[in-house]
Design an enzyme around this catalytic site. Structure first.
Site, PDB file in Angstrom:
ATOM      1  N   LEU A 133       0.833  -1.192   0.000  1.00 11.15           N
ATOM      2  CA  LEU A 133       0.000   0.000   0.000  1.00 11.15           C
ATOM      3  C   LEU A 133       0.876   1.254   0.000  1.00 11.15           C
ATOM      4  CD1 LEU A 133      -2.717  -0.931   2.678  1.00 11.15           C
ATOM      5  CD2 LEU A 133      -2.881  -1.139   0.187  1.00 11.15           C
ATOM      6  N   ASP A 134       0.349   2.329  -0.576  1.00 13.11           N
ATOM      7  CA  ASP A 134       1.035   3.613  -0.518  1.00 13.11           C
ATOM      8  C   ASP A 134       1.135   4.073   0.932  1.00 13.11           C
ATOM      9  OD1 ASP A 134       1.096   3.610  -3.276  1.00 13.11           O
ATOM     10  OD2 ASP A 134      -0.661   4.902  -3.494  1.00 13.11           O
ATOM     11  N   ARG A 135       2.114   4.920   1.212  1.00 15.31           N
ATOM     12  CA  ARG A 135       2.331   5.379   2.584  1.00 15.31           C
ATOM     13  C   ARG A 135       1.086   6.055   3.166  1.00 15.31           C
ATOM     14  NH1 ARG A 135       3.972  10.145   5.048  1.00 15.31           N
ATOM     15  NH2 ARG A 135       4.252  11.219   3.060  1.00 15.31           N
ATOM     16  N   ARG A 236      -5.667   6.500  -7.590  1.00 19.38           N
ATOM     17  CA  ARG A 236      -5.460   7.942  -7.456  1.00 19.38           C
ATOM     18  C   ARG A 236      -5.365   8.614  -8.825  1.00 19.38           C
ATOM     19  NH1 ARG A 236      -0.462   7.892  -3.307  1.00 19.38           N
ATOM     20  NH2 ARG A 236      -0.624  10.177  -3.536  1.00 19.38           N
TER      21      ARG A 236
END
Length: 423
Positions: A133-135, A236
């Site tokens: 997952l992205d931060r 996103r």
């Protein structure tokens, strides 16, 4: 918020592209953790060595050189949410990852990274990441506990036999119709990981969007997203392309894009593309250290000379007189800079389903979200047995474009014992 300070020697071999460059330029352009003024002080103090010997700032890098530096690093703040365990058996370890914490150590994050926390605090040192997952994204983060499971997950991802459901908060009133976005995605700046829709050089990317509701007072749509492919920042980028960026998104919801949100990057002239990239780079560089905090006015108190001397005398192991940040106390950044409204809600793989509790921004809509999510998720699981029509394209076009990011299956190695203090 949690913040850590670390001081320890760190070594690395030089990248081939650095050969012939000045060492100072590499630090300024590649690492960006400290100002050039502070960096020059480190060279003068002998903190930076090549092949075991202190060097000058204008040292020219040669092939097979080995860099060693004494690092003094203040980690960026992260949310203080408790790490909750969603599933634990002989094959899987699944956690509800808080937003703001990266999965692996990177940049100015080490102690405040998920793998470091699991290894140092929970003693889990031989896990493999199934996905990453992205931060700034929260939710289901899955780890495999053995090689067999890791390989099975890799095959499932490669063959599109994994069902994923994300909950997101998007700006504006999203369409009430189901939207299937198949706009191809390409990187436009690898240095800071920016991607955009590009018909000319993008990879096949498909995301299905279904709106749950629209909050008129906040001008936010709660939307369920099903990514059928696994491109970096896919949801996103697709959300921005559709004209409804993810709330709080510092890359794709920023003013740097101007009126280009919702457009194919190929439609912009080269100078327009470069202008966007330059603005995003500047914003990213300002987020790498003290300049970010100055810019956002989070400085609470700057120590006087007397306070600095007292700190040096009493906290010599934690205090570095060269460091720009040791003499400053900081307020916590606002929540909107530590999370985006994107949450990995459900994952199904190898006949197991993992669900993460909804985040605070979506929890009060839980009944509506769960009802639609269960309907869509079950339909998606049934469709797994059917051919994946969304990936049909010519072999020539598809060649080299469908590889799974092997970094997502890197082992989480035991964390090195570095001197770390929690501030």
């Amino acid at each position: 918020m949690n913040c850590s300070l670390e001081k320890a020697p760190k070594g690395t071999e030089f990248a081939e592209r650095w050969v012939g460059s000045k060492l100072k330029d590499i630090y300024v352009n590649e690492f960006r953790g400290e100002s050039e003024e502070t960096l020059l002080k480190r060279f003068k103090a002998g903190n930076i060595k090549v092949n075991g010997d202190p060097v000058e700032a204008d040292y020219l890098i040669k092939d097979n050189d080995f860099l060693e530096a004494t690092m003094h690093r203040h980690e960026m703040p992260v949310k203080s949410d408790e790490l909750s365990i969603l599933h634990n058996d002989n094959n899987f370890y699944v956690v509800n990852k808080p937003a703001s914490i990266p999965v692996h150590p990177a940049g100015r994050f080490r102690y405040n990274s998920l793998s470091f926390i699991l290894g140092k605090t929970y003693g889990l040192k031989n896990l493999s990441t199934v996905h990453r997952l992205d931060r700034l994204t929260s939710g289901c983060q899955i780890f495999a506990k053995n090689l067999k499971t890791s390989q099975q997950c890799f095959e499932a991802l490669k063959n599109r036999k994994v069902s994923k459901m994300y909950v997101t908060g998007l700006h504006g009133d999203f369409s009430s119709e189901e939207i299937r976005c198949d706009a191809p995605i390409a990187p436009i700046c690898s240095r800071i990981g920016i991607n955009a829709v590009s018909e000319s050089r993008g990879q096949n990317s498909v995301t299905i969007f279904n709106k749950v509701l629209y909050d008129r007072d906040k001008d936010i749509s709660v939307v369920l997203c099903q990514p059928l492919t696994g491109r970096t920042h896919q949801i996103r980028v697709h959300a921005q392309y559709l004209g409804h960026h993810v709330i709080n998104d510092p890359l794709y919801g920023t003013d740097a894009w101007g009126n280009s949100e919702g457009r194919n990057i190929d439609d912009l002239k080269e100078d327009e593309q470069q202008a966007i990239i330059a603005k995003l780079k500047a914003e990213h560089d300002n987020s790498c250290g003290m300049e970010w905090r100055k810019k956002n006015k989070f400085i609470k108190h700057t120590k006087t000379e007397e306070e600095l001397k007292a700190a040096t005398d009493t906290q010599s192991a934690q205090f570095d007189p060269i460091c720009e940040e040791c003499g400053v106390d900081y307020e916590d950044p606002p929540l909107n800079q530590l999370e985006i409204y994107l949450h990995a809600y459900k994952y199904q793989m190898l006949h197991q389903t993992f669900t993460a509790p909804l985040p605070h921004w979506a929890a009060h809509h839980s009944e509506s979200i769960e009802r639609l999510a269960n309907k869509l998720f079950q339909a998606g699981i049934k469709d797994e047995e059917k051919p994946d029509e969304c990936t049909v394209e010519s072999n020539q076009k598809a060649k080299g474009k469908e590889e799974i990011d092997k970094k997502s299956l890197d082992n989480i190695l035991p964390a090195k014992c570095l001197k770390t203090e929690i501030m």
